[in-house]
Design a protein around this motif. Structure first.
Motif, PDB file in Angstrom:
ATOM      1  N   SER A  47       0.846  -1.194   0.000  1.00 57.25           N
ATOM      2  CA  SER A  47       0.000   0.000   0.000  1.00 57.25           C
ATOM      3  C   SER A  47       0.881   1.243   0.000  1.00 57.25           C
ATOM      4  O   SER A  47       2.045   1.188   0.410  1.00 57.25           O
ATOM      5  CB  SER A  47      -0.872  -0.002   1.254  1.00 57.25           C
ATOM      6  OG  SER A  47      -0.051   0.188   2.390  1.00 57.25           O
ATOM      7  N   PRO A  48       0.334   2.363  -0.523  1.00 52.33           N
ATOM      8  CA  PRO A  48       1.146   3.609  -0.562  1.00 52.33           C
ATOM      9  C   PRO A  48       1.674   3.965   0.817  1.00 52.33           C
ATOM     10  O   PRO A  48       2.807   4.428   0.944  1.00 52.33           O
ATOM     11  CB  PRO A  48       0.157   4.666  -1.056  1.00 52.33           C
ATOM     12  CG  PRO A  48      -0.957   3.930  -1.687  1.00 52.33           C
ATOM     13  CD  PRO A  48      -1.006   2.557  -1.075  1.00 52.33           C
ATOM     14  N   GLU A  49       0.887   3.730   1.866  1.00 47.65           N
ATOM     15  CA  GLU A  49       1.332   4.061   3.221  1.00 47.65           C
ATOM     16  C   GLU A  49       2.541   3.207   3.611  1.00 47.65           C
ATOM     17  O   GLU A  49       3.483   3.710   4.207  1.00 47.65           O
ATOM     18  CB  GLU A  49       0.203   3.838   4.234  1.00 47.65           C
ATOM     19  CG  GLU A  49      -0.920   4.852   4.190  1.00 47.65           C
ATOM     20  CD  GLU A  49      -1.920   4.570   3.074  1.00 47.65           C
ATOM     21  OE1 GLU A  49      -1.844   3.497   2.425  1.00 47.65           O
ATOM     22  OE2 GLU A  49      -2.797   5.423   2.835  1.00 47.65           O
ATOM     23  N   ALA A  50       2.483   1.937   3.262  1.00 48.92           N
ATOM     24  CA  ALA A  50       3.576   1.031   3.622  1.00 48.92           C
ATOM     25  C   ALA A  50       4.848   1.404   2.870  1.00 48.92           C
ATOM     26  O   ALA A  50       5.956   1.364   3.416  1.00 48.92           O
ATOM     27  CB  ALA A  50       3.181  -0.401   3.326  1.00 48.92           C
ATOM     28  N   LEU A  51       4.697   1.815   1.597  1.00 43.85           N
ATOM     29  CA  LEU A  51       5.868   2.254   0.824  1.00 43.85           C
ATOM     30  C   LEU A  51       6.472   3.493   1.474  1.00 43.85           C
ATOM     31  O   LEU A  51       7.692   3.624   1.606  1.00 43.85           O
ATOM     32  CB  LEU A  51       5.470   2.562  -0.626  1.00 43.85           C
ATOM     33  CG  LEU A  51       5.070   1.340  -1.464  1.00 43.85           C
ATOM     34  CD1 LEU A  51       4.563   1.788  -2.836  1.00 43.85           C
ATOM     35  CD2 LEU A  51       6.248   0.382  -1.608  1.00 43.85           C
ATOM     36  N   GLY A  52       5.570   4.398   1.916  1.00 39.90           N
ATOM     37  CA  GLY A  52       6.030   5.617   2.594  1.00 39.90           C
ATOM     38  C   GLY A  52       6.715   5.289   3.904  1.00 39.90           C
ATOM     39  O   GLY A  52       7.731   5.895   4.253  1.00 39.90           O
ATOM     40  N   TYR A  53       6.180   4.303   4.607  1.00 37.53           N
ATOM     41  CA  TYR A  53       6.761   3.863   5.878  1.00 37.53           C
ATOM     42  C   TYR A  53       8.212   3.453   5.672  1.00 37.53           C
ATOM     43  O   TYR A  53       9.111   3.875   6.386  1.00 37.53           O
ATOM     44  CB  TYR A  53       5.907   2.687   6.368  1.00 37.53           C
ATOM     45  CG  TYR A  53       6.361   1.936   7.598  1.00 37.53           C
ATOM     46  CD1 TYR A  53       6.083   2.432   8.875  1.00 37.53           C
ATOM     47  CD2 TYR A  53       7.014   0.705   7.473  1.00 37.53           C
ATOM     48  CE1 TYR A  53       6.459   1.708  10.003  1.00 37.53           C
ATOM     49  CE2 TYR A  53       7.392  -0.013   8.597  1.00 37.53           C
ATOM     50  CZ  TYR A  53       7.109   0.482   9.855  1.00 37.53           C
ATOM     51  OH  TYR A  53       7.459  -0.226  10.968  1.00 37.53           O
ATOM     52  N   ARG A  54       8.436   2.657   4.608  1.00 38.92           N
ATOM     53  CA  ARG A  54       9.793   2.188   4.367  1.00 38.92           C
ATOM     54  C   ARG A  54      10.695   3.324   3.867  1.00 38.92           C
ATOM     55  O   ARG A  54      11.868   3.398   4.228  1.00 38.92           O
ATOM     56  CB  ARG A  54       9.767   1.017   3.383  1.00 38.92           C
ATOM     57  CG  ARG A  54       9.174  -0.230   4.036  1.00 38.92           C
ATOM     58  CD  ARG A  54       9.445  -1.485   3.270  1.00 38.92           C
ATOM     59  NE  ARG A  54       8.601  -1.637   2.080  1.00 38.92           N
ATOM     60  CZ  ARG A  54       7.368  -2.150   2.083  1.00 38.92           C
ATOM     61  NH1 ARG A  54       6.831  -2.560   3.234  1.00 38.92           N
ATOM     62  NH2 ARG A  54       6.685  -2.255   0.971  1.00 38.92           N
ATOM     63  N   ALA A  55      10.098   4.222   3.046  1.00 41.80           N
ATOM     64  CA  ALA A  55      10.886   5.371   2.571  1.00 41.80           C
ATOM     65  C   ALA A  55      11.296   6.255   3.750  1.00 41.80           C
ATOM     66  O   ALA A  55      12.431   6.738   3.820  1.00 41.80           O
ATOM     67  CB  ALA A  55      10.074   6.201   1.564  1.00 41.80           C
ATOM     68  N   PHE A  56      10.370   6.424   4.679  1.00 44.18           N
ATOM     69  CA  PHE A  56      10.669   7.228   5.864  1.00 44.18           C
ATOM     70  C   PHE A  56      11.785   6.568   6.670  1.00 44.18           C
ATOM     71  O   PHE A  56      12.745   7.200   7.083  1.00 44.18           O
ATOM     72  CB  PHE A  56       9.406   7.353   6.731  1.00 44.18           C
ATOM     73  CG  PHE A  56       9.596   8.200   7.968  1.00 44.18           C
ATOM     74  CD1 PHE A  56       9.253   9.555   7.971  1.00 44.18           C
ATOM     75  CD2 PHE A  56      10.124   7.651   9.129  1.00 44.18           C
ATOM     76  CE1 PHE A  56       9.437  10.328   9.102  1.00 44.18           C
ATOM     77  CE2 PHE A  56      10.300   8.418  10.262  1.00 44.18           C
ATOM     78  CZ  PHE A  56       9.957   9.767  10.249  1.00 44.18           C
ATOM     79  N   ARG A  57      11.645   5.264   6.856  1.00 43.97           N
ATOM     80  CA  ARG A  57      12.617   4.537   7.682  1.00 43.97           C
ATOM     81  C   ARG A  57      14.008   4.642   7.074  1.00 43.97           C
ATOM     82  O   ARG A  57      14.993   4.820   7.750  1.00 43.97           O
ATOM     83  CB  ARG A  57      12.182   3.074   7.784  1.00 43.97           C
ATOM     84  CG  ARG A  57      12.898   2.304   8.875  1.00 43.97           C
ATOM     85  CD  ARG A  57      12.301   0.944   9.037  1.00 43.97           C
ATOM     86  NE  ARG A  57      12.479   0.152   7.812  1.00 43.97           N
ATOM     87  CZ  ARG A  57      11.785  -0.955   7.533  1.00 43.97           C
ATOM     88  NH1 ARG A  57      10.865  -1.387   8.366  1.00 43.97           N
ATOM     89  NH2 ARG A  57      12.010  -1.607   6.417  1.00 43.97           N
ATOM     90  N   GLN A  58      14.041   4.594   5.735  1.00 40.00           N
ATOM     91  CA  GLN A  58      15.320   4.633   5.047  1.00 40.00           C
ATOM     92  C   GLN A  58      15.938   6.025   5.097  1.00 40.00           C
ATOM     93  O   GLN A  58      17.142   6.173   5.286  1.00 40.00           O
ATOM     94  CB  GLN A  58      15.105   4.195   3.592  1.00 40.00           C
ATOM     95  CG  GLN A  58      16.390   3.934   2.860  1.00 40.00           C
ATOM     96  CD  GLN A  58      16.131   3.811   1.364  1.00 40.00           C
ATOM     97  OE1 GLN A  58      15.001   3.503   0.931  1.00 40.00           O
ATOM     98  NE2 GLN A  58      17.154   4.069   0.579  1.00 40.00           N
ATOM     99  N   ASN A  59      15.107   7.067   4.933  1.00 40.11           N
ATOM    100  CA  ASN A  59      15.647   8.410   4.755  1.00 40.11           C
ATOM    101  C   ASN A  59      15.572   9.298   5.992  1.00 40.11           C
ATOM    102  O   ASN A  59      16.347  10.238   6.103  1.00 40.11           O
ATOM    103  CB  ASN A  59      14.919   9.121   3.617  1.00 40.11           C
ATOM    104  CG  ASN A  59      15.200   8.481   2.284  1.00 40.11           C
ATOM    105  OD1 ASN A  59      16.325   8.504   1.814  1.00 40.11           O
ATOM    106  ND2 ASN A  59      14.179   7.867   1.706  1.00 40.11           N
ATOM    107  N   CYS A  60      14.629   9.050   6.875  1.00 39.14           N
ATOM    108  CA  CYS A  60      14.370  10.021   7.946  1.00 39.14           C
ATOM    109  C   CYS A  60      14.683   9.495   9.339  1.00 39.14           C
ATOM    110  O   CYS A  60      14.928  10.279  10.246  1.00 39.14           O
ATOM    111  CB  CYS A  60      12.898  10.455   7.915  1.00 39.14           C
ATOM    112  SG  CYS A  60      12.295  10.807   6.266  1.00 39.14           S
ATOM    113  N   SER A  61      14.673   8.167   9.503  1.00 37.67           N
ATOM    114  CA  SER A  61      14.672   7.651  10.872  1.00 37.67           C
ATOM    115  C   SER A  61      16.064   7.642  11.506  1.00 37.67           C
ATOM    116  O   SER A  61      16.209   7.251  12.650  1.00 37.67           O
ATOM    117  CB  SER A  61      14.050   6.258  10.921  1.00 37.67           C
ATOM    118  OG  SER A  61      14.861   5.376  10.193  1.00 37.67           O
TER     119      SER A  61
END
Lengths: 665, 424
Positions: free
Chosen positions: B280-294
């Motif tokens: 889902s778009p949210e899950a893709l965003g979750y992983r993008a966030f984890r990769q770039n922001c966390s």
């Protein structure tokens, strides 16, 4: 007539002894010889004459007034509307830091030094200050420091921590550029200038007053200057220590403000304001002195309660040491400290109020002439009162916690420093211009100057009361409607700044047309204002030796009492002598053996060595050694140079002491 | 002419031309009147100004009201003294101008008058001083406070930590809450703020509720806030704290008891975990966030691919060692140190203009997809230092002061924004 010190034998030789007449040497020989009768620019650069030094202080300070003014204009342009784009955040932060630094340290302080240097010796009937070479050193050291501070603009950007430079924001970690380094060392240098100047003037005031001038016959301007010099002597060491702590923290890893190593950053605030608050009085008391001279002259009455004004000046100077923490009401001092400093701050308003009352009562029952100098003095009373009253509103510590760091404070101190200090300085310009330059500034341009400045300053700083109370904080490069609904008043402030600039332009135009005018009417008469104090008892401009004969003082306002006396029949005040007659009498009793110090190279050398050390601190430690070497060399030359041209330099050579003994035996 | 006669110089001819003299006197009078009007006007306008969010004359809480009660009479007295001084000066310059009267008697003053005129300001100030002393002591007294929030300033945002102390547990704070920018407090409750800083000195200021108190590194300063009723109160950092000082904003939101309890409960929730296989778009965003922001931003409950908790390490990247916790980003109305509205214009207005009774409901709605100020959020993700000046050049230890440009692609930005919207 250039008077230099000559071997005493020159005048001690009895007439008819057959010794040849001596000719003043044209040049001095020997390793550490002093310059003799320099011409052109050398005459100014090597001078130790307090009047030339005073003029140079004034010129340099005025140049920095323009620099600081332009910085202010950029600030106002940025804030004219929300989200200003004239300056970046970085540039804006540098701009307000340097605006304040320039106005405080490089304009008002040295301009007060200009007046003090020029007029204190004249007002007390002295031929020069006590230490003329130290005076020259003070000037050049100030110039070196001022230029040093401003070099930062061209070497990576100005200081960006605000003129108060709170640690730890000013430490290397948070301000990695060199701006703060230039600032700290530059102010260290100008501090040396202030300190030496202060000691010099204190000694001058105490030791060199004309015969008969007791402390309570000393003109009020000189009184205020003396108070200021005492403040400087005690305040400058404090900022010197603070600046060293900062420089060592930045340059050599000193941890004076590093919390991680156990320091408390509030140390800086205390040191800064222990200096910083007396500094406020250092800025404003000279102007109080000036208007206390101007108001009696143009009211034709003595200063009302002269002793009260003198003593209240000293009281302000004294209590001024106990109020520094009112700059820190929000910094977490604890209620007892806040309470004590709040009360002390209210009490300092009392002697300040006394001054306002005394100035008003000086005019009361007088015979007022509204010259430009007088208008500026009245302007000071009104504008300073506004600043003083807003000051009382934040002596109330709880309201200060709402007002501090908002534009309300900016409004307050601009009323105090612009309406107080700067109006006083302008009053002094118009009042003493004929004394210094022998020409009268044009009164029409003067009035335009005054009214534009009054309107401009009220338009600029008046609305800041409003935006400040509406919650617009200081030191913000931008604001928007989510916090500040002050578009209108900010725009008005900016318009006001341009009116103000126009007023100052009028002054510059006035100076230019006065000095270019061929009209003989611009030449100042001997006593253009019907003045009251000693500095007017000599020619305009005064000769190098100030007075042909040092007057003996019998009264406060000596000059007035030589011109006027009470007619016992009518009980009215009648003129008994004109200024010209008094001057003629002085000249008739001219002293023949006048000692004046010779010019010197060494103060300049020592002064110029200091920025070398500064560059060393910032860029390469080897330069510190080079600079220190030049300092030592300069001091060595200074101490070794003869106090007079040596006997060998005379043509024919001056007789030796033995020869004189023989001749006079 | 005026200046010509003056230049002849002798005292007798120095009287100013009559007409000019009057003009000068009139002008002087006018300017005195102008000054008075200005001061009066300043007082008037500041007390009934337009809706300025940081107005210092509109107290909405106990401490601010005590200050206001003290300062109003002080301003009044100062105004009256000012007017008297201007009237006297105005009278003197009109009445005593040179009309050819004889030179006045050379009196050096009247000591009795001097002393009286010294005592009068002394008495006025002593009276003000007594009331001031009382208010200083009252405001400093934090004994009655029922809740504690640890407030930490850093370049250029505020962090608020609600510890799960015995006192705070009465408000439902059983697990510590960490939030930023917007300080949410229960209305009618005295909240003790324990302020400090992680880098330079900042100053905490919500004008409607209390005066300023500096947050100084290495020290803890106590301050208290109490709001009369639910409301949305603007403020900002008022101690110059470097490059983006102007952008270091803060708000206090007072909620009624019920709404505050709702807010507390929600803040203690951890974020949803999306399965690694979820497309889902949210899950893709979750992983993008984890990769770039966390690396810097903590989202409580987030998990790495191997199921271990994702722990942000801002201390390895940022001078202050802390960045805003984003677990409940979308419950706030602004972001990036409260510099930018997270709500679009309409929704911002709805919030700022909400009546006290409705405020809680509007605020607790958070940032719905209709309300999101997407343009600003995307711009921030695209190039943060371009939006808000920050020092993003690493220092000698490789640390930054602010969020750098992460070089995200438009797709990544889209994806991250989609995920951020789930952080309610």
């Amino acid at each position: 007539m250039a008077i230099i010190e000559q071997p005493r034998t020159n005048v001690a030789l009895p007439a008819g002894t057959g010794a040849p007449a001596l000719v003043t040497p044209k040049e001095a020989k020997g390793m550490f010889a002093r310059p003799v009768e320099p011409k052109g620019w050398r005459d100014w650069v090597f001078t130790v004459d307090h009047k030339k030094i005073g003029i140079m202080y004034g010129v340099v300070a005025f140049v920095f007034f323009i620099v600081g003014g332009l910085e202010a204009m950029l600030i106002r342009l940025q804030l004219a509307a929300p989200n200003g784009k004239v300056l970046s955040a970085e540039q804006y932060n540098q701009m307000f830091t340097m605006h304040a630094t320039t106005m405080v340290f490089l304009f008002v302080m040295p301009m007060a030094s200009a007046f003090a240097n020029y007029f204190v010796p004249l007002q007390i009937g002295a031929r020069d200050v006590a230490f003329p070479r130290i005076n020259a050193f003070g000037l050049w050291t100030f110039v070196a420091g001022a230029i040093f501070v401003n070099l930062s603009w061209f070497l990576g950007g100005g200081a960006d921590g605000g003129w108060f430079m709170y640690a730890p924001n000013s430490t290397k970690m948070f301000s990695p550029g060199h701006g703060v380094d230039f600032w700290a060392f530059g102010l260290q240098i100008t501090g040396i200038a202030s300190l030496t100047g202060a000691i010099n003037l204190i000694v001058t005031c105490i030791n060199m007053r004309a015969p008969g001038m007791s402390l309570f016959k000393m003109p009020i301007f000189t009184w205020m200057i003396m108070v200021v010099q005492f403040l400087l002597v005690f305040a400058m060491p404090v900022i010197t220590v603070a600046l060293f702590l900062l420089s060592f923290s930045r340059g050599f890893g000193g941890a004076f403000f590093d919390v991680k190593q156990g320091a408390d950053p509030l140390l800086w605030q205390h040191l800064f304001w222990i200096f910083g608050h007396p500094e406020v009085y250092i800025l404003v008391l000279p102007s109080f002195g000036i208007v206390s001279e101007v108001l009696p002259v143009f009211s034709r009455k003595p200063l009302f309660g002269y002793k009260f004004v003198a003593i209240s000046g000293a009281a302000i100077g004294f209590v001024g040491w106990g109020v520094w923490a009112h700059h820190m009401f929000a910094s977490g001092l604890g209620p007892i400290s806040v309470l004590v400093f709040s009360m002390a701050t209210m009490m300092i308003a009392v002697p300040t109020g006394v001054k306002i009352i005394n100035w008003t009562l000086t005019m009361w029952g007088g015979k007022l002439r509204f010259t430009t100098a007088m208008l500026f003095a009245i302007g000071l009373i009104v504008e300073f009162t506004i600043g003083g009253l807003s000051g009382v509103t934040h002596a109330v510590a709880p309201s200060d916690t709402q007002q501090t760091d908002t534009y309300y404070i900016v409004a307050h101190f601009h009323y105090v420093l612009f309406g107080g200090a700067i109006f006083g300085l302008f009053s002094g310009f118009y009042y003493w211009w004929p004394k210094v330059f022998g020409r009268l500034l044009n009164e029409r341009w003067g009035k335009a100057n005054f009214w534009l400045m009054v309107i401009g300053m009220n338009l600029t700083f008046g609305p800041m009361h409003i935006v400040g109370l509406q919650g617009q904080p200081r030191r913000m490069y931008r604001y928007d409607e989510s916090n500040v609904h002050a578009r209108f008043w900010n725009a008005i402030s900016t318009v006001g700044a341009f009116v103000l600039a126009l007023g100052i332009l009028c002054f510059i135009v006035n100076v230019v047309i006065t000095h270019r005018s061929k009209n003989p009417a611009v030449k100042a008469p001997l006593d253009p204002w019907d003045a009251r104090s000693l500095e007017w008892m000599t020619s305009n401009p005064p000769p190098a030796h100030n007075f042909d004969a040092i007057p003996t003082v019998h009264e406060l306002d000596e000059f007035f009492h030589r011109k006027y006396a009470v007619d016992h029949e009518t009980d009215e005040i009648k003129q008994i002598a004109t200024a010209e007659q008094i001057m003629a009498e002085q000249m008739a009793h001219a002293e023949k053996d006048i000692h004046l110090p010779s010019p010197s190279y060494w103060p300049l050398v020592v002064s110029l060595s200091l920025p070398i050390i500064g560059f060393g601190v910032i860029y390469s430690h080897i330069l510190i050694a080079v600079g220190a070497l030049v300092t030592i060399l300069g001091l060595f030359g200074w101490s070794m140079e003869p106090s007079v041209a040596t006997k060998d330099d005379y043509e024919p050579p001056a007789p030796t002491d033995d020869a004189i003994k023989e001749l006079t035996a | 002419m005026n200046h010509d006669t003056r230049r002849t110089g002798s005292p007798q001819t120095m009287t100013v031309h009559v007409e000019t003299r009057q003009t000068v006197a009139r002008r002087t009078w006018r300017r005195v009147a102008g000054g008075t009007a200005l001061l009066g006007g300043a007082l008037l306008l500041s007390s009934c100004s337009r809706n300025s969010p940081q107005d210092t004359w509109k107290p909405k809480g106990d401490s601010a009201r005590k200050i206001d009660n003290l300062q109003r009479p002080v301003f009044l007295v100062a105004g009256i003294v000012g007017v008297i001084v201007f009237l006297v000066v105005g009278y003197a310059v009109t009445k005593f101008r040179d009309k050819g009267q004889p030179i006045p008697k050379q009196s050096h003053g009247k000591p009795a008058l001097e002393i009286v005129l010294t005592i009068i300001p002394f008495v006025i100030l002593a009276t003000i001083g007594a009331f001031t002393a009382r208010t200083i002591v009252q405001i400093a007294d934090t004994k009655g406070c029922e809740m504690t929030v640890n407030v930490t300033g850093q370049q250029w945002w505020w962090e608020y930590a609600y510890p799960a102390t015995a006192e705070n547990q009465k408000y439902g704070i059983t697990k510590p809450i960490v939030t930023s920018g917007e300080l949410v407090i229960p209305a009618g409750t005295c909240v003790l703020l324990r302020e400090t800083s992680r880098d330079v000195i900042h100053s905490f200021w919500i004008p409607a509720l209390n005066g300023k108190k500096d947050a100084v590194p290495g020290r803890v300063h106590e301050n208290k806030l109490e709001a009369d009723a639910p409301g949305y109160f603007a403020g900002q950092c008022t101690e110059f704290c470097g490059l983006s000082h102007a952008n270091m904003r803060q708000w206090a939101i007072a909620l009624n008891e019920e709404d505050f309890a709702t807010w507390v409960q929600n803040q203690q929730r951890v974020a949803t975990v999306y399965a690694e296989t979820d497309d889902s778009p949210e899950a893709l965003g979750y992983r993008a966030f984890r990769q770039n922001c966390s690396r810097c931003h903590q989202v409580n409950g987030m998990q790495n691919a191997d199921g271990t908790p994702t722990i942000a390490a801002p201390e390895n990247n940022i001078v202050a060692g802390s960045v805003p916790n984003l677990t409940h980003l979308m419950t706030r109305s602004r972001f990036a140190g409260e510099t930018f509205p997270l709500l679009n214009k309409t929704c911002t207005e709805r919030l700022t203009k909400a009546a006290s009774e409705q405020l809680g409901a509007v605020y607790l709605e958070g940032v719905t997809s209709d309300c999101l100020n997407r343009t600003q959020l995307e711009a921030w993700l695209r190039n943060a230092p371009g939006e808000k000046p920050m020092y993003v050049k690493p220092d000698a230890k490789g640390l930054l002061r602010g969020m750098p440009n992460l070089g995200l692609s438009e797709k990544q930005i889209d994806s991250i924004v989609t995920y951020l919207q789930t952080l309610k």
